[in-house]
Design a protein around this motif. Structure first.
Motif, PDB file in Angstrom:
ATOM      1  N   ARG A  85       2.179   4.339  -1.957  1.00  0.00           N
ATOM      2  CA  ARG A  85       1.769   5.065  -3.165  1.00  0.00           C
ATOM      3  C   ARG A  85       2.192   6.522  -3.042  1.00  0.00           C
ATOM      4  NH1 ARG A  85      -2.808   8.326  -2.854  1.00  0.00           N
ATOM      5  NH2 ARG A  85      -3.820   8.377  -0.812  1.00  0.00           N
ATOM      6  N   PHE A  86       2.133   7.226  -4.161  1.00  0.00           N
ATOM      7  CA  PHE A  86       2.398   8.662  -4.170  1.00  0.00           C
ATOM      8  C   PHE A  86       1.072   9.420  -4.152  1.00  0.00           C
ATOM      9  CE2 PHE A  86       6.368   7.070  -5.850  1.00  0.00           C
ATOM     10  CZ  PHE A  86       7.302   7.891  -5.254  1.00  0.00           C
ATOM     11  N   THR A 118       1.641   6.981   2.182  1.00  0.00           N
ATOM     12  CA  THR A 118       1.449   7.900   1.058  1.00  0.00           C
ATOM     13  C   THR A 118       2.620   8.870   1.028  1.00  0.00           C
ATOM     14  OG1 THR A 118      -0.965   7.751   1.219  1.00  0.00           O
ATOM     15  CG2 THR A 118      -0.063   9.639   0.024  1.00  0.00           C
ATOM     16  N   SER A 140      -3.949   6.267   5.698  1.00  0.00           N
ATOM     17  CA  SER A 140      -2.536   5.895   5.637  1.00  0.00           C
ATOM     18  C   SER A 140      -1.689   6.935   6.367  1.00  0.00           C
ATOM     19  CB  SER A 140      -2.081   5.769   4.179  1.00  0.00           C
ATOM     20  OG  SER A 140      -2.151   7.041   3.524  1.00  0.00           O
ATOM     21  N   ARG A 175       0.820  -1.213   0.000  1.00  0.00           N
ATOM     22  CA  ARG A 175       0.000   0.000   0.000  1.00  0.00           C
ATOM     23  C   ARG A 175       0.857   1.268   0.000  1.00  0.00           C
ATOM     24  NH1 ARG A 175      -4.487   0.489   4.240  1.00  0.00           N
ATOM     25  NH2 ARG A 175      -5.060   2.117   2.742  1.00  0.00           N
ATOM     26  N   GLY A 226       9.406   7.058  -9.796  1.00  0.00           N
ATOM     27  CA  GLY A 226       8.807   5.935 -10.504  1.00  0.00           C
ATOM     28  C   GLY A 226       9.826   5.171 -11.327  1.00  0.00           C
TER      29      GLY A 226
END
Length: 322
Positions: free
Chosen positions: A15-16, A206, A226, A13, A160
């Motif tokens: 993520r940006f 996040t 998050s 989990r 990324g």
């Protein structure tokens, strides 16, 4: 130090954030005015901002601590929509705001007058807060926001690429200098003060790059449950060039001079050669090569008394993408 404890579910989990938050960057801009920054690239920008700051925004400075410039979490919700972010600030439950303000100023003496009035729930203080936040959103941020967006997008694209080519472990350890993994899925991040252990327990993480924060990563609750980690973007805001049609996306990520350095290093160059080609000092060329090397874009080898630099495979992929 900050030690983030990941479970397998947390790693799934990561993520940006989908976009920068206007109030996160806006309040961090005020943090610069209040307490300065260790990055000299922000010094002139900070001075300009301080001299041009509209008077309604001055009231927000009193809510920030003088030592590090940080303030209560309710001031800067990580929400991309300005209207929604504004509404969340002014609609903060008064008991929650009081607890947040007292936690922010704990150990630093009594609350400043404006913070004390907010903590007491005084209507006038909350009306003035709304005026200050609205002024910050409408007048301070708009001239810079296209560059904030460009720098944010470029940083996320770069991370990324690291994720694709080197994996999640390397990407997370590269968020800030000095970060490293410990056994058991623990990511160690440098920070001042006592060591803190943050157990994610399945909440996830996040990531939000900031173009104005240059210190150790900051953490806060994210609206989706998050943990939000705000880390310094690769290039600070003053070095992101103005956005024009046909602008070089690589320059938005690295800054124009550093982008030129990487382009030149598609073929091996000495430090002196870089300096001559770009018309900069050898010390400046060496600093640029060092920064690119820390990001995994450049490799350096000694050849007698010379240092020879060349871009890595990852650097070449970035050049191709740019």
């Amino acid at each position: 130090m900050l030690r983030l404890h990941f479970t397998t579910e947390d790693l799934l989990r990561v993520r940006f954030a989908v976009a920068p938050s206007p109030l996160v960057e806006g309040v961090l801009a005020l943090t610069l005015v209040r307490a300065g920054s260790p990055d000299p690239a922000l010094a002139r920008w900070r001075h300009r901002l301080a001299t041009e700051l509209p008077s309604p925004v001055d009231g927000l400075l009193e809510l920030l601590r003088p030592d590090d410039g940080l303030g209560p979490l309710f001031l800067d919700p990580p929400i991309a929509d300005p209207a929604a972010a504004f509404a969340q600030v002014v609609d903060t439950p008064r008991a929650e705001a009081e607890e947040d303000l007292r936690r922010t100023w704990r150990g630093l003496g009594p609350l400043p007058p404006r913070a004390a009035a907010l903590a007491a729930g005084e209507s006038r203080a909350w009306r003035e807060l709304g005026i200050s936040v609205d002024c910050l959103l409408r007048t301070v941020l708009p001239p810079w926001w296209p560059r904030v967006l460009a720098g944010f997008t470029a940083d996320v694209a770069w991370r990324g690429q690291v994720l694709i080519t080197q994996g999640l472990q390397v990407m997370l350890a590269g968020l800030t200098p000095g970060a490293a993994w410990e056994s058991g899925g623990v990511l160690r991040l440098p920070r001042g003060g006592a060591a803190v252990d943050e157990r994610l327990t399945g909440r996830g993480l996040t990531l939000m790059p900031s173009l104005l924060w240059r210190g150790s990563p900051l953490r806060a609750p994210h609206p989706d449950g998050s943990l939000l980690l705000v880390y310094p973007a690769l290039t600070p805001l003053p070095l992101v060039p103005p956005q024009e049609p046909g602008a070089d996306p690589l320059a938005a990520l690295l800054g124009p001079t550093r982008a030129q350095v990487l382009q030149l290093l598609s073929r091996p160059q000495t430090t002196g050669g870089l300096a001559r080609r770009l018309g900069i000092s050898a010390a400046t060329a060496s600093d640029h090569a060092k920064t690119l090397r820390a990001a995994g874009l450049v490799a350096t080898a000694r050849d007698g008394k010379y240092a020879r630099h060349t871009c890595t495979t990852l650097g070449a992929r970035l050049l191709a993408g740019g």
